[in-house]
Design a protein around this motif. Structure first.
Motif, PDB file in Angstrom:
ATOM      1  N   SER A  27      33.290  11.518  39.147  1.00 57.59           N
ATOM      2  CA  SER A  27      33.388  12.994  39.202  1.00 57.59           C
ATOM      3  C   SER A  27      31.924  13.500  38.777  1.00 57.59           C
ATOM      4  O   SER A  27      31.625  14.094  37.775  1.00 57.59           O
ATOM      5  CB  SER A  27      34.353  13.543  38.153  1.00 57.59           C
ATOM      6  N   PHE A  29      28.817  16.189  39.376  1.00 52.25           N
ATOM      7  CA  PHE A  29      28.252  17.334  39.691  1.00 52.25           C
ATOM      8  C   PHE A  29      26.704  17.210  40.049  1.00 52.25           C
ATOM      9  O   PHE A  29      26.316  17.811  41.072  1.00 52.25           O
ATOM     10  CB  PHE A  29      28.393  18.337  38.587  1.00 52.25           C
ATOM     11  N   ARG A 102      32.003  16.952  36.926  1.00 54.54           N
ATOM     12  CA  ARG A 102      32.585  18.241  37.487  1.00 54.54           C
ATOM     13  C   ARG A 102      33.361  19.077  36.602  1.00 54.54           C
ATOM     14  O   ARG A 102      33.997  20.101  36.884  1.00 54.54           O
ATOM     15  CB  ARG A 102      33.332  17.742  38.677  1.00 54.54           C
TER      16      ARG A 102
END
Length: 121
Positions: A27, A29, A102
């Protein structure tokens, strides 16, 4: 969940070459910085080469001119091309990354599991 997975270590003769790879997955970002560290037996972990989000690459003095760090942003992968290897380069090499995930948490550091590099005749 974020993972760093290294590969490419092994046994090589002095003067030889190896290329290490590190893939970040999960995950993610944003990857703010990535780098390679190493730890030899009985010694502290040290930075070998690293890059920040500003694309500034740093190398340890002991590897300048022999090692090249480069990245593939699209693949969240960094590499360490190691040439003219010396016995003193023998160590466990670790990938490190400062990643914003994220879920909105502050950036945190992650480590890979390490890959052994042995330079010996």
């Amino acid at each position: 969940q974020v993972q760093l997975v290294e590969s490419g270590g092994g046994l090589v003769q002095p003067g030889g070459s190896l290329r290490l790879s590190c893939v970040a997955s999960g995950s993610i970002f944003r990857i703010n910085a990535m780098g390679w560290y190493r730890q030899a037996p009985g010694k502290q972990r040290e930075l070998v080469a690293g890059i920040t989000s500003g694309s500034s690459t740093n190398y340890a003095d002991s590897v300048k001119g022999r090692f090249t760090f480069y990245r593939d942003n699209a693949a969240n992968t960094v590499y360490l091309q190691m040439n003219s290897l010396k016995p003193e380069d023998t160590a466990v090499y670790y990938c490190n990354a400062l990643i914003t995930d994220r879920f909105g948490y502050p950036p945190r550091g992650y480590w890979g599991q390490g890959t052994q590099v042995t330079v010996s005749s």
